[in-house]
Design a protein around this motif. Structure first.
Motif, mmCIF file in Angstrom:
data_model
loop_
_atom_site.group_PDB
_atom_site.id
_atom_site.type_symbol
_atom_site.label_atom_id
_atom_site.label_comp_id
_atom_site.label_asym_id
_atom_site.label_seq_id
_atom_site.Cartn_x
_atom_site.Cartn_y
_atom_site.Cartn_z
ATOM 1 N N SER A 39 -11.734 -3.417 47.817
ATOM 2 C CA SER A 39 -10.849 -4.565 47.654
ATOM 3 C C SER A 39 -10.889 -4.986 46.192
ATOM 4 O O SER A 39 -11.713 -4.494 45.410
ATOM 5 C CB SER A 39 -11.323 -5.722 48.541
ATOM 6 N N GLY A 95 -4.720 -0.458 52.675
ATOM 7 C CA GLY A 95 -3.897 -1.662 52.682
ATOM 8 C C GLY A 95 -2.789 -1.608 53.708
ATOM 9 O O GLY A 95 -2.348 -2.627 54.230
ATOM 10 N N THR A 130 -8.079 -8.681 48.778
ATOM 11 C CA THR A 130 -6.902 -7.805 48.823
ATOM 12 C C THR A 130 -7.323 -6.333 48.690
ATOM 13 O O THR A 130 -8.094 -6.005 47.776
ATOM 14 C CB THR A 130 -5.967 -8.126 47.637
ATOM 15 N N GLN A 135 -3.183 -3.994 45.027
ATOM 16 C CA GLN A 135 -3.190 -4.634 43.703
ATOM 17 C C GLN A 135 -2.674 -3.643 42.659
ATOM 18 O O GLN A 135 -1.848 -3.973 41.814
ATOM 19 C CB GLN A 135 -4.611 -5.077 43.355
ATOM 20 N N GLY A 140 -0.462 -6.843 44.078
ATOM 21 C CA GLY A 140 -0.986 -7.728 45.125
ATOM 22 C C GLY A 140 -0.024 -8.867 45.429
ATOM 23 O O GLY A 140 1.184 -8.651 45.609
ATOM 24 N N TRP A 141 -0.544 -10.068 45.449
ATOM 25 C CA TRP A 141 0.256 -11.240 45.812
ATOM 26 C C TRP A 141 1.314 -11.585 44.771
ATOM 27 O O TRP A 141 2.178 -12.426 45.023
ATOM 28 C CB TRP A 141 -0.655 -12.448 46.049
ATOM 29 N N ILE A 146 4.052 -7.471 49.161
ATOM 30 C CA ILE A 146 2.857 -7.651 49.989
ATOM 31 C C ILE A 146 3.209 -8.251 51.355
ATOM 32 O O ILE A 146 2.440 -8.117 52.306
ATOM 33 C CB ILE A 146 1.803 -8.531 49.266
ATOM 34 N N CYS A 202 2.603 -15.719 43.273
ATOM 35 C CA CYS A 202 1.603 -15.506 44.316
ATOM 36 C C CYS A 202 1.855 -16.472 45.472
ATOM 37 O O CYS A 202 1.917 -16.072 46.634
ATOM 38 C CB CYS A 202 0.207 -15.702 43.719
#
Ligand code: PNW
Length: 494
Positions: A39, A95, A130, A135, A140-141, A146, A202
């Motif tokens: 992660s 993921g 995550t 990422q 990622g976010w 995502i 995000c």
């Protein structure tokens, strides 16, 4: 003097729920075992000096292997709920794509062990870890890519565990993990979004992912379940009674709690002040998205540790937004953070461990804090929202890390008084009519405290990290917490 066993005006309602909380990355260890993928936090622990003691969570509390002991130690104290998070990159090492059956088996056994011991399992889907590949692939976010990946992960978890778990949290403290953007420079791919805009991208992904997962969860679990997300932040107190400071406090609520709570509980969209700030770099939610977001919570969950004073900065109300000086500061808001023992006639108690300077023992403020959340987001919400829950509260005993005698470590006087006063404050709030529905103490064991590594301890149990067996010991605060329910709970004493 005859003994009065309790304050007669206080008691927990019979449906009040309570327990303790932890999170996968902070306790599990077994980082490379049984098919777990890395992660972002595995990567961050490899960035030199990103973690104060340059430690990793490869072993942490070894809870991946010691969960039976951990659960039995909670059951032995009569703890009602064990709230833990699932490791996304354990269940889906990439993921998305193939499910790791060993992870499903593990969490099934953990959940079944809880039930065997009479402890209710409660699940958080995402507590900051995550899957690294997501990422690296799209940021990622920071990317709305995502959203479908998170929703699919959530669906897998709801389907696997929903028959035995009824209280679910989608994400833990988006205010904290979104303000951790930008991640350490050059470490992850540069996604070209300017630093000050990153938290809001995000946050946008979080609201879309959370709300979609909420609806998927409700369709799988049915109405007996409850699903929400955990918000975070301290109670905000104006430093003076000037109108500028009052405005600063309102801005702080907007850019912290309101950023996520207004969309979910009030309007489907951000507070006006946030909308104004992000216009020009963030797209608007569509009407369907607003509809999906509004009402996507069954109760108001807040990690309500502390309180802070706020004042208007000379440089203007927007000057601090997105100014992340410390990745764990929850706030990009326009605040000057004061923590003198007494200020403006208001008291904020001692600071926690120097590693957690945001944390003060401000338990005097808890009844007002809980009432504020109820009056601002619960009561005015058009949907049915079942009260306010304190889903994390706790304290890092000052200088606990430098104590050397076990008997001194286990006598955690400041944390104990924090729990004593906090439980009284919850009882007071309930007596005053605030609908406090439950609470979860953070945390049931010392663990990997993010950038503080093992240097800051939040546990109600001590863990000796220099002994490979990682033995656990109850601290005084654990008994203090339990006593509140023995005295004021409906289950009676023993
Ligand atoms: C929480 N603040 O984070 C997290 O959910 C836990 O993982 C963590 O171990 C715990 O608190 C103790 O730090 C917070 O700045 C981070 O107010 C920051 C704040 C509060 C909670």
């Amino acid at each position: 003097v005859p003994l009065t066993p309790k304050n007669e005006s206080w008691s927990f309602p019979s449906d009040f729920w309570w327990g303790v909380a932890g999170a996968a990355f902070q306790i599990e260890g077994a980082a490379k075992d049984e098919g777990r993928g890395p992660s972002v936090w595995d990567a961050l622990t490899r960035v030199t000096n990103h973690i104060v003691d340059n430690s990793t969570a490869d072993v942490a509390d070894n809870n991946y292997y010691m969960y039976k002991e951990d659960i039995s130690r909670l059951a032995a104290q009569g703890v009602k709920i064990y709230s833990f998070s699932l490791s996304w990159s354990r269940i889906l090492p990439f993921g998305r794509g193939p499910v790791n059956q060993q992870a499903i088996d593990h969490y099934n056994d953990l959940i079944n062990t809880c039930i065997e011991y009479g402890v209710e399992p409660s699940v958080t889907l995402y507590h900051w870890d995550t899957p690294l590949v997501l990422q690296d692939t799209y940021g990622g976010w920071l990317s709305e890519d995502i959203v479908p990946d998170f929703v699919e992960y959530a669906r897998i978890a709801f389907e696997a565990f929903g028959d035995r778990v009824s209280k679910w949290y989608t994400v833990n403290e988006p205010i904290v993990f979104c303000n951790q953007y930008p991640l350490p420079a050059q470490y992850f791919k540069n996604f070209t979004i300017p630093n000050k805009q990153q938290p809001f991208h995000c946050g946008q992904s979080v609201l879309l992912a959370h709300s979609q997962a909420y609806h998927v969860g409700k369709s799988i679990l049915g109405d007996h379940s409850s699903i929400t997300y955990k918000n975070n932040g301290g109670y905000k107190i104006p430093l003076t009674n000037s109108s500028a400071d009052a405005q600063a406090v309102q801005r702080a609520w907007d850019f912290n709690e309101g950023w996520f709570s207004d969309p979910v509980y009030l309007t489907g969209d951000y507070p006006e002040s946030v909308k104004e700030y992000v216009s020009g770099f963030l797209r608007d939610f569509t009407d369907e998205e607003k509809q999906q977001i509004l009402g996507s919570s069954d109760f108001y969950a807040h990690d309500a540790y502390t309180a802070q004073f706020y004042m208007a900065p000379d440089s203007g109300l927007d000057s601090c937004i997105g100014n992340v000086t410390h990745p764990l500061y929850p706030s990009c808001a326009n605040t000057t953070y004061t923590y003198s023992a007494e200020d403006g006639g208001w008291v904020i108690g001692p600071a926690a461990d120097p590693g957690s300077p945001w944390l003060h023992k401000a338990t005097d403020w808890v009844p007002a804090f809980l009432k504020y959340m109820q009056d601002t987001w619960v009561t005015p919400s058009p949907g049915p929202v079942k009260g306010v829950a304190v889903t994390e509260f706790g304290f890092a005993e000052p200088f606990e890390g430098s104590k050397t005698l076990l008997q001194d470590i286990l006598y955690d006087a400041v944390r104990t008084s924090y729990y004593h006063d906090y439980m009284e404050a919850i009882l007071m709030a309930i007596a005053e009519g605030t609908d406090v529905v439950g609470c979860l103490a953070w945390s049931f064991v010392d663990n990997f405290e993010w950038q503080q590594g093992y240097a800051s301890r939040f546990g109600m149990q001590y863990v000796n990290f220099s002994d490979p067996a990682l033995p656990r010991y109850y601290k005084a605060s654990f008994f203090e917490y339990i006593n509140a329910f023995k005295i004021y709970g409906s289950e009676g004493g023993d």
